[in-house]
Design an enzyme around this catalytic site. Structure first.
Site, short mmCIF file in Angstrom:
data_model
loop_
_atom_site.label_atom_id
_atom_site.label_comp_id
_atom_site.label_asym_id
_atom_site.label_seq_id
_atom_site.Cartn_x
_atom_site.Cartn_y
_atom_site.Cartn_z
CG HIS A 165 -1.88 -1.03 1.41
ND1 HIS A 165 -1.85 -1.95 2.42
CD2 HIS A 165 -2.99 -1.31 0.67
CE1 HIS A 165 -2.88 -2.76 2.31
NE2 HIS A 165 -3.59 -2.40 1.25
CB SER B 248 -1.95 -9.96 0.81
OG SER B 248 -3.29 -10.08 1.19
NE ARG C 42 -8.80 -11.83 1.93
CZ ARG C 42 -9.16 -10.87 1.06
NH1 ARG C 42 -8.25 -10.29 0.32
NH2 ARG C 42 -10.42 -10.53 0.93
#
Ligand code: AMP
Length: 285
Positions: A40, A190, A192
């Site tokens: 990100h 990620s 996750r």
């Protein structure tokens, strides 16, 4: 600065635009679901380097989850995210709306036509996912009115669908694709991943390793041989469950019968590592 309401964000942006030294200050937008990681942050740094103002949204969008359990378990670290963003720049506009602010009482998706881009791979396995993504982006684009919006190639199918969304709706937004940021062992970063155990994280390196081997073999093998090779690698591994492996034309996201000059071939994979679903992709030529 943090904004939880679209009205206050829109007002703050227009005020900052009026007071800016630039004649028409540009706005860069990075939509995220939070639990921020270096992937990100790479998008946010790019947005900061290319625009006068940057908006980062943090919103776990319920309509893009086809699996209630996945939504329930989606990691949320709002305070840590805000601290990270403030460390990067105090000038970032952070949009942090609640579900009711975005959807009112109707938490539902609009229906879109993406010329088949949504019918394959993620679209096939996560019914309604891309309608949910497009619904929330449509809403956010109207509030933020960015000149450029940044998306990771980690979600390459999403990137192509967002390009189609903007093209079809005639929005004057440039969509910027950003390279996949990886852990040291090659696992694509990620949010996750934090649900993986240390051992699973290590074992998940096979995803990247297999994609790399497919890339290495690209010039000497047929598309069918490459798919067979990768599928076999994944099926043989007892630690993960393969959902799909596909090599497709990266523009149409459709398979090609054979290799042709001028077509970009990209391999896409989705696997389950325990309860956690992981996706990755790699350009092969
Ligand atoms: P998400 O919070 O997962 O919805 O992701 C927000 C944006 O960050 C999307 O455009 C993703 O494609 C992008 N992104 C997520 N992980 C990565 C990564 N490892 N490398 C580059 N971009 C990423």
């Amino acid at each position: 600065m943090i904004y939880t309401e679209k009205i206050s964000l829109a007002q703050a942006l227009s005020k900052r635009r009026e007071n800016s030294d630039a004649s028409k200050p540009s706005i860069g937008f990075v939509p995220t679901m939070g639990a921020l990681h270096k992937g990100h942050l790479s998008l946010i740094h790019k947005a900061l380097s290319e625009n006068d103002l940057v908006v980062v949204s943090i919103f776990v969008n319920p309509t893009q989850f086809n699996n209630a359990e996945d939504l329930k378990k989606y990691p949320i670290h709002t305070e840590r995210d805000i601290a990270l963003l403030e460390e990067i720049s105090k000038d970032i506009f952070v949009y942090l709306p609640m579900v009711a602010e975005v959807y009112g009482n109707h938490v539902s998706s609009a229906q879109y036509l993406f010329d088949g881009l949504d019918k394959v791979m993620e679209g096939k396995h996560r019914s309604g996912h891309f309608d949910g993504v497009a619904t929330v982006l449509d809403k956010f684009f109207k509030v933020v009115q960015p000149d450029k919006a940044y998306f990771g190639e980690k979600d390459f199918q999403q990137l192509q669908i967002v390009r189609k969304l903007v093209e079809k709706s005639g929005l004057p937004i440039q969509i910027i694709g950003c390279p996949i940021f990886r852990e040291d062992n090659g696992l694509a970063m990620s949010s996750r991943n934090e649900r993986l155990s240390a051992k699973e994280r290590e074992e998940a390196a096979i995803i990247y390793e297999t994609l790399l081997k497919v890339k290495e073999k690209f010039t000497t093998n047929t598309l069918e041989e490459l798919s067979d090779f990768a599928t076999e690698q994944f099926l043989q591994n007892p630690n993960l469950e393969l959902e799909y492996f596909e090599i497709v034309n990266e523009d149409t996201l459709k398979p090609e019968p054979r290799k042709t000059a001028n077509i970009k071939y990209r391999a896409f994979v989705a696997v389950f590592m325990g309860q956690v679903r992981l996706i990755d992709n790699m350009l092969l030529n």
